[in-house]
Design a protein around this motif. Structure first.
Motif, short mmCIF file in Angstrom:
data_model
loop_
_atom_site.label_atom_id
_atom_site.label_comp_id
_atom_site.label_asym_id
_atom_site.label_seq_id
_atom_site.Cartn_x
_atom_site.Cartn_y
_atom_site.Cartn_z
N PHE A 114 -18.01 -6.45 4.14
CA PHE A 114 -18.54 -7.40 5.09
C PHE A 114 -18.61 -8.95 4.35
N TYR A 115 -18.83 -8.82 3.03
CA TYR A 115 -19.22 -10.14 2.56
C TYR A 115 -17.91 -11.10 2.52
N PRO A 116 -16.67 -10.81 2.16
CA PRO A 116 -15.44 -11.81 2.33
C PRO A 116 -15.35 -12.01 3.89
N TRP A 117 -15.50 -10.87 4.49
CA TRP A 117 -15.40 -11.53 6.09
C TRP A 117 -16.20 -12.29 6.72
N ALA A 118 -17.55 -12.14 5.99
CA ALA A 118 -18.61 -13.24 6.53
C ALA A 118 -18.49 -14.73 5.97
N THR A 119 -17.67 -14.88 4.87
CA THR A 119 -17.79 -16.05 4.19
C THR A 119 -16.39 -16.62 4.99
N ILE A 120 -15.49 -15.93 5.52
CA ILE A 120 -14.20 -16.54 6.01
C ILE A 120 -14.37 -16.94 7.56
N TYR A 121 -15.24 -16.05 8.15
CA TYR A 121 -15.07 -16.23 9.72
C TYR A 121 -15.94 -17.40 10.20
N PRO A 122 -16.86 -17.94 9.58
CA PRO A 122 -17.31 -19.34 10.22
C PRO A 122 -16.36 -20.41 9.93
N PRO A 156 -29.87 -2.21 4.86
CA PRO A 156 -30.20 -3.16 5.93
C PRO A 156 -30.49 -4.50 5.36
N LEU A 157 -31.10 -4.74 4.10
CA LEU A 157 -31.36 -5.75 3.36
C LEU A 157 -30.03 -6.70 3.14
N GLY A 158 -28.84 -5.99 2.65
CA GLY A 158 -27.73 -6.50 2.57
C GLY A 158 -27.26 -7.13 4.11
N LEU A 159 -27.38 -6.29 5.09
CA LEU A 159 -26.86 -6.54 6.26
C LEU A 159 -27.71 -7.91 7.01
N CYS A 160 -29.16 -7.93 6.79
CA CYS A 160 -29.75 -9.16 7.01
C CYS A 160 -29.25 -10.29 6.17
N LEU A 161 -28.84 -10.25 4.94
CA LEU A 161 -28.42 -11.45 4.42
C LEU A 161 -27.21 -11.87 4.69
N LEU A 162 -26.30 -10.70 5.33
CA LEU A 162 -25.15 -11.39 5.92
C LEU A 162 -25.15 -11.90 7.40
N THR A 163 -26.39 -11.80 8.10
CA THR A 163 -26.56 -12.35 9.23
C THR A 163 -26.53 -14.13 9.09
N ILE A 164 -27.24 -14.36 7.85
CA ILE A 164 -27.35 -15.88 7.29
C ILE A 164 -25.87 -16.31 6.64
N VAL A 165 -25.18 -15.38 6.04
CA VAL A 165 -24.07 -15.80 5.50
C VAL A 165 -23.07 -16.00 6.67
N VAL A 166 -23.04 -15.16 7.81
CA VAL A 166 -22.11 -15.54 8.76
C VAL A 166 -22.39 -16.81 9.57
N MET A 167 -23.54 -17.26 9.65
CA MET A 167 -23.75 -18.60 10.19
C MET A 167 -23.25 -19.56 9.44
N THR A 168 -23.57 -19.62 8.07
CA THR A 168 -23.21 -20.79 7.03
C THR A 168 -22.08 -20.58 6.52
N GLY A 169 -21.49 -19.54 6.31
CA GLY A 169 -20.03 -19.24 5.65
C GLY A 169 -20.14 -19.79 4.11
N THR A 170 -21.13 -19.56 3.47
CA THR A 170 -21.36 -19.85 1.87
C THR A 170 -22.10 -18.57 1.42
#
Lengths: 138, 477
Positions: free
Chosen positions: A90-98, B203-217
């Motif tokens: 998920f990590y690379p996807w989450a950085t590319i998607y936005p 779940p900790l990693g998935l919660c972090l990812l919800t923020i990452v997917v909003m900011t892209g970094t």
């Protein structure tokens, strides 16, 4: 597909970017070794037959502590490996998607659909494990 | 004084941050006891120094003067490695906490004639700092340059991933310590803690990812910077308002990761004496306890950076609206550090508040919470965030230019979170309940079964009934 995305320009990190982490490792090692050595040097040292025993609330311990244990702990470990590896994807996807979203790339929908498909596959594995009773504890 | 300017700023930041965290850890133990006494309506430690303020010093000295003792049958190397590894891991994880945004410095360099100005400028700035703009001529041979550096120990572009990777190594300390002790309590405590920590990591990693997917970094400093503005001019754009459900799950997960009540099954003192640190004494025990509190500081800092806008408070923004983290004022940088630290202390207070208010979970409840509710729910929150962004981005100008969401998108995400929470609550009622794990046996005459008080002459008969019932139950078992 990825090289068609107008990604944010990648700035290479300087090679010294990890030096602070090395510095912290050194500080941490000095602190840990220092405290351990100091407590060995300052504290008393006495021993005796009763003191050598493991603490079991006053009972004399029977047998070794490193025995067989419940197989459920193995199950947790295996399921954890499966899910944790999925999350790494998920990590690379989450950085590319936005970036793709912001650039209004024509591939955004496909990017989202691919991840939904992936999560769907994950769900199948999850439901399988649920059906097998992996998440049932007693 | 010339050699002082050669030392890059991260060295000072590292030394100061390390010292501050150590002192804070010592005082957190005092604070914990004060919060406990406040909760339980007592006074708490007040004998060592005014208000017990010297108590941490006394505790630390006591730890050093205790015997550093290792019982027979323990694994010699691993027994010492476990506490050392745990403390080391937490210290290294401090590296990426974004204390004070970005500090910009203006300075002048003198360049001899014929020398390359740009090369001289790059050579003159401290390590890991970035040159900003072109050197400009002040007078002949003297150039004004600007450089900026992130006010944190290590400015890594994969900060969040680094942090998750390093913090998950803490589980080795627990399992190795429990195994090396050769004690049944330690062994069971270590096993439980391992199962719990790895379960809640997902779940900790998935919660972090919800923020990452909003900011892209994955850079924590940038994640903070993207929260440093206002929605509608008033509401601070902190992620906690856009993602309340993800925040609640994250908070619960860091409680479980830190092995704190109500998830302290690994050291449940009624069952396991001390759990994985039963056999530890002296400073080895001290390191285990210190690392527990230091981990609390680190995870709370991550929580503040991800959900509470890090250093962001009104008046602490830099002059550039596009990059509010950049400031050239020392006062602002130090104030930001103070604000960040106070926010961390507030989150830590919540940790302590929860510890002294909530009873401990059973192990099956703990595992069910992680596997049956948090993992699917956090995955759904992540995917719903991605889908909501897909539809909201068309009219969100600030997301397209700056990767920070505007008020309408935040409202949409808030609605999505609340909707998912309600959906999960309804679904948990509709889905068939899990099979009962504890059997309840009604015992006649117990305070749960409300049998009438027998008359004087009937006592014998009641005792007879009870005896028959118990014999029957024991035959069944």
């Amino acid at each position: 597909m990825l090289n068609l995305l107008p990604l944010a320009q990648l700035v290479p990190e300087p090679q010294t970017a990890w030096l602070p982490v090395v510095l912290l490792v050194v500080i941490g090692l000095l602190f840990v070794v220092g405290t351990l050595v100091m407590s060995i040097a300052i504290g008393p040292h006495r021993t005796g037959p009763g003191k050598e025993l493991a603490y079991e609330s006053g009972m004399v311990p029977v047998g070794d502590a490193r025995q067989r244990f419940n197989v459920r702990f193995y199950l947790v470990a295996m399921i954890f490996l499966v899910f944790d590896v999925e999350i790494v994807f998920f990590y690379p996807w989450a950085t590319i998607y936005p970036d793709a979203l912001a650039a209004n790339s024509p591939y955004t929908g496909r990017l989202l659909a691919e991840m939904l498909l992936f999560a769907g596959l994950l769900l199948v594995a999850y439901l399988y494990a649920w059906g097998k009773g992996v998440f049932h504890w007693d | 004084m010339d050699w002082l300017s050669v030392i890059p700023p991260f060295v000072y930041i590292a030394l100061v941050a390390f010292g501050v965290v150590l002192v804070t850890v010592a005082y957190l133990i005092l604070l914990e006891r004060k919060v406990a006494s406040w909760t339980q309506d007592r006074i708490g430690p007040n004998r060592v120094g005014p208000w017990g303020l010297l108590q941490p010093l006394a505790d630390g000295l006591k730890m050093f003067f205790k015997e550093d003792y290792r019982p027979g049958g323990t694994d010699k190397v691993l027994f010492t490695t476990a506490p050392a590894a745990m403390m080391l891991v937490v210290i290294v994880a401090m590296a990426v906490i974004p204390w004070g945004g970005v500090h910009r410095v203006e300075t002048q360099i003198s360049v001899a004639a014929g020398q390359d100005v740009l090369a001289a400028a790059i050579a003159s700035i401290p390590m890991n700092a970035d040159l900003v703009g072109e050197p400009r001529v002040v007078e002949a041979g003297t150039y004004g340059i600007m450089y900026e550096y992130a006010f944190q120990i290590a400015d890594l572009s994969i900060g969040l991933l680094f942090l998750v990777a390093v913090l998950s190594l803490a589980v080795y300390g627990v399992v190795v310590g429990g195994w090396a002790s050769n004690n049944k309590y330690s062994f069971i405590g270590g096993l439980r803690a391992t199962a719990q920590m790895i379960s809640y990591e997902i779940p900790l990693g998935l919660c972090l990812l919800t923020i990452v997917v909003m900011t892209g970094t994955l850079d924590l400093g940038q994640i903070v910077e993207k929260q440093a503005h206002y929605w509608g001019g008033v509401i601070p754009a902190w992620n906690v308002f856009a993602q309340p459900l993800a925040f609640l799950m994250f908070l619960t997960c860091i409680h479980a990761e830190a092995n704190r009540s109500p998830f302290d099954l690994a050291e449940a003192e009624q069952e396991l004496v001390g759990g994985y640190h039963t056999e530890y004494t002296s400073m080895r025990l001290g390191l285990l306890l210190l690392s527990e509190y230091a981990e609390m500081i680190v995870t709370s800092s991550v929580c503040v950076a991800l959900f509470f806008g890090g250093w962001h408070l009104p008046g602490l923004l830099g002059p550039d609206a596009q990059h509010p983290a950049v400031t050239s004022s020392w006062v602002v940088v130090l104030l930001r550090c103070a604000v960040y630290f106070i926010k961390v202390l507030v989150v830590i207070f919540v940790f302590m508040w929860v510890r002294w208010s909530m009873p401990r979970f059973r192990f099956d409840q703990l595992m069910m919470l992680a596997w049956r509710s948090f993992i699917p729910l956090s995955l759904v929150v992540l995917l719903a965030t991605a889908i909501a962004l897909y539809f909201a981005v068309a009219q969100d100008e600030s997301f397209r230019s700056l990767r920070r969401i505007d008020g309408y998108t935040a409202l949409l995400l808030f609605g999505v979170n609340i909707g998912l929470l309600l959906g999960a609550m309804v679904l948990s009622r509709v889905l068939p309940p899990p099979p009962l794990t504890n059997r309840r046996i009604g015992i006649p005459g117990s305070r749960f079964s409300h049998t009438p008080v027998p008359a004087a002459g009937e006592v014998e008969a009641v005792v007879q009934t009870k005896r028959e019932f118990l014999v029957g139950v024991s035959n069944q078992l």
